[in-house]
Write a protein that holds these residues in place. Structure first.
Motif, PDB file in Angstrom:
ATOM      1  N   ARG A 115       0.858  -1.185   0.000  1.00 47.06           N
ATOM      2  CA  ARG A 115       0.000   0.000   0.000  1.00 47.06           C
ATOM      3  C   ARG A 115       0.892   1.233   0.000  1.00 47.06           C
ATOM      4  O   ARG A 115       1.807   1.344   0.809  1.00 47.06           O
ATOM      5  CB  ARG A 115      -0.896   0.014   1.237  1.00 47.06           C
ATOM      6  CG  ARG A 115      -1.812  -1.175   1.371  1.00 47.06           C
ATOM      7  CD  ARG A 115      -3.057  -1.104   0.537  1.00 47.06           C
ATOM      8  NE  ARG A 115      -3.950  -0.057   1.027  1.00 47.06           N
ATOM      9  CZ  ARG A 115      -4.949   0.440   0.350  1.00 47.06           C
ATOM     10  NH1 ARG A 115      -5.206   0.012  -0.858  1.00 47.06           N
ATOM     11  NH2 ARG A 115      -5.711   1.380   0.852  1.00 47.06           N
ATOM     12  N   GLU A 116       0.617   2.147  -0.926  1.00 48.09           N
ATOM     13  CA  GLU A 116       1.384   3.385  -1.032  1.00 48.09           C
ATOM     14  C   GLU A 116       0.434   4.561  -1.133  1.00 48.09           C
ATOM     15  O   GLU A 116      -0.697   4.405  -1.603  1.00 48.09           O
ATOM     16  CB  GLU A 116       2.287   3.355  -2.272  1.00 48.09           C
ATOM     17  CG  GLU A 116       3.394   2.349  -2.191  1.00 48.09           C
ATOM     18  CD  GLU A 116       4.343   2.420  -3.385  1.00 48.09           C
ATOM     19  OE1 GLU A 116       4.031   3.117  -4.379  1.00 48.09           O
ATOM     20  OE2 GLU A 116       5.392   1.764  -3.321  1.00 48.09           O
ATOM     21  N   PRO A 117       0.904   5.743  -0.727  1.00 46.53           N
ATOM     22  CA  PRO A 117       0.049   6.928  -0.878  1.00 46.53           C
ATOM     23  C   PRO A 117      -0.310   7.145  -2.348  1.00 46.53           C
ATOM     24  O   PRO A 117       0.500   6.896  -3.239  1.00 46.53           O
ATOM     25  CB  PRO A 117       0.940   8.069  -0.367  1.00 46.53           C
ATOM     26  CG  PRO A 117       1.968   7.407   0.502  1.00 46.53           C
ATOM     27  CD  PRO A 117       2.176   6.039  -0.076  1.00 46.53           C
ATOM     28  N   LYS A 118      -1.538   7.604  -2.568  1.00 44.91           N
ATOM     29  CA  LYS A 118      -1.977   7.910  -3.933  1.00 44.91           C
ATOM     30  C   LYS A 118      -1.101   9.022  -4.492  1.00 44.91           C
ATOM     31  O   LYS A 118      -0.704   9.928  -3.764  1.00 44.91           O
ATOM     32  CB  LYS A 118      -3.433   8.377  -3.935  1.00 44.91           C
ATOM     33  CG  LYS A 118      -4.430   7.296  -3.708  1.00 44.91           C
ATOM     34  CD  LYS A 118      -5.839   7.887  -3.810  1.00 44.91           C
ATOM     35  CE  LYS A 118      -6.883   6.821  -3.637  1.00 44.91           C
ATOM     36  NZ  LYS A 118      -8.241   7.396  -3.698  1.00 44.91           N
ATOM     37  N   PRO A 119      -0.813   8.993  -5.797  1.00 41.34           N
ATOM     38  CA  PRO A 119      -0.019  10.067  -6.394  1.00 41.34           C
ATOM     39  C   PRO A 119      -0.722  11.418  -6.268  1.00 41.34           C
ATOM     40  O   PRO A 119      -0.079  12.444  -6.085  1.00 41.34           O
ATOM     41  CB  PRO A 119       0.140   9.671  -7.850  1.00 41.34           C
ATOM     42  CG  PRO A 119      -0.400   8.303  -7.999  1.00 41.34           C
ATOM     43  CD  PRO A 119      -1.140   7.952  -6.748  1.00 41.34           C
ATOM     44  N   ILE A 120      -2.052  11.406  -6.374  1.00 40.87           N
ATOM     45  CA  ILE A 120      -2.825  12.650  -6.262  1.00 40.87           C
ATOM     46  C   ILE A 120      -3.965  12.389  -5.269  1.00 40.87           C
ATOM     47  O   ILE A 120      -4.662  11.392  -5.359  1.00 40.87           O
ATOM     48  CB  ILE A 120      -3.420  13.062  -7.629  1.00 40.87           C
ATOM     49  CG1 ILE A 120      -2.288  13.281  -8.626  1.00 40.87           C
ATOM     50  CG2 ILE A 120      -4.288  14.292  -7.490  1.00 40.87           C
ATOM     51  CD1 ILE A 120      -2.746  13.530 -10.041  1.00 40.87           C
ATOM     52  N   VAL A 127      -0.284  -1.306  -4.884  1.00 38.60           N
ATOM     53  CA  VAL A 127       0.541  -1.422  -6.085  1.00 38.60           C
ATOM     54  C   VAL A 127       1.344  -2.712  -6.022  1.00 38.60           C
ATOM     55  O   VAL A 127       1.654  -3.217  -4.941  1.00 38.60           O
ATOM     56  CB  VAL A 127       1.502  -0.223  -6.253  1.00 38.60           C
ATOM     57  CG1 VAL A 127       0.729   1.052  -6.486  1.00 38.60           C
ATOM     58  CG2 VAL A 127       2.413  -0.072  -5.072  1.00 38.60           C
ATOM     59  N   GLN A 128       1.653  -3.247  -7.193  1.00 33.96           N
ATOM     60  CA  GLN A 128       2.495  -4.451  -7.249  1.00 33.96           C
ATOM     61  C   GLN A 128       3.934  -4.023  -7.491  1.00 33.96           C
ATOM     62  O   GLN A 128       4.208  -3.210  -8.359  1.00 33.96           O
ATOM     63  CB  GLN A 128       2.026  -5.387  -8.356  1.00 33.96           C
ATOM     64  CG  GLN A 128       2.845  -6.678  -8.389  1.00 33.96           C
ATOM     65  CD  GLN A 128       2.197  -7.737  -9.249  1.00 33.96           C
ATOM     66  OE1 GLN A 128       1.084  -8.140  -8.996  1.00 33.96           O
ATOM     67  NE2 GLN A 128       2.919  -8.175 -10.272  1.00 33.96           N
ATOM     68  N   LYS A 129       4.824  -4.589  -6.716  1.00 34.67           N
ATOM     69  CA  LYS A 129       6.258  -4.316  -6.832  1.00 34.67           C
ATOM     70  C   LYS A 129       6.951  -5.575  -7.341  1.00 34.67           C
ATOM     71  O   LYS A 129       6.458  -6.685  -7.178  1.00 34.67           O
ATOM     72  CB  LYS A 129       6.854  -3.953  -5.466  1.00 34.67           C
ATOM     73  CG  LYS A 129       6.284  -2.711  -4.835  1.00 34.67           C
ATOM     74  CD  LYS A 129       6.941  -1.505  -5.415  1.00 34.67           C
ATOM     75  CE  LYS A 129       6.646  -0.274  -4.583  1.00 34.67           C
ATOM     76  NZ  LYS A 129       7.501   0.815  -4.882  1.00 34.67           N
ATOM     77  N   GLU A 130       8.122  -5.357  -7.927  1.00 32.68           N
ATOM     78  CA  GLU A 130       8.927  -6.472  -8.419  1.00 32.68           C
ATOM     79  C   GLU A 130      10.391  -6.175  -8.127  1.00 32.68           C
ATOM     80  O   GLU A 130      10.839  -5.042  -8.238  1.00 32.68           O
ATOM     81  CB  GLU A 130       8.725  -6.645  -9.924  1.00 32.68           C
ATOM     82  CG  GLU A 130       9.572  -7.777 -10.510  1.00 32.68           C
ATOM     83  CD  GLU A 130       9.375  -7.936 -12.006  1.00 32.68           C
ATOM     84  OE1 GLU A 130       8.476  -8.701 -12.389  1.00 32.68           O
ATOM     85  OE2 GLU A 130      10.134  -7.307 -12.767  1.00 32.68           O
TER      86      GLU A 130
END
Length: 148
Positions: A115-120, A127-130
């Motif tokens: 979970r990450e802060p929304k860009p706006i 989000v999926q990370k790799e």
């Protein structure tokens, strides 16, 4: 070597560690592409034991499978854990928990969601990370056991 002969009889097995102490205690740790059964350990043990002479040198022999809590050591172990979740510590001090999606002879690819802060705006978004990690950059990697 006797151990190599024993492993040639079951090509899905491979050596993780071999220790021979000064007082002839032999400890063999195995892993396998399809896991390691008790029967596999017995077969390897018998193959080694039948070719050693206790009259000449007394010894103790222990053949076991790599434990679930043991860190991964070889690319072959990463490959057999495709689809499983790993907990990885890197040389840079990162800790990553992700699913193995690819494993080659040189590197492993992990994916995970965070979970990450929304860009706006306010709030968070998933989000999926790799991460593609060279084995040489990994300090420790362990399979995470999950119960569904």
């Amino acid at each position: 070597m006797l151990l190599e002969q024993a492993l040639e009889k079951n090509s899905s097995l491979f050596l993780i560690d071999l220790e021979i102490t000064d007082n002839n205690q032999i400890r063999v740790i195995l892993d396998g592409d399809n896991g390691v059964t008790v029967e596999d350990c017995i077969a390897v043990s018998r193959e080694i034991e039948h070719n050693l002479d206790r009259e000449e040198n007394d010894f103790s022999l222990e053949v076991m499978s790599a434990g679930v809590s043991e860190p991964l050591s070889f690319p072959r172990q990463y490959k057999k854990n495709l689809g499983r979740k790993l907990k990885v510590k890197t040389r840079k001090g990162e800790q990553i928990e992700g699913e193995v999606t690819e494993a080659t002879d040189d590197k492993v690819t992990l994916i995970w969601k965070t979970r990450e802060p929304k860009p706006i705006g306010k709030g968070k978004v998933t989000v999926q990370k790799e991460a593609v990690l060279d084995y040489s950059d990994i300090v420790e990697a362990k399979v995470m056991i999950t119960f569904n």
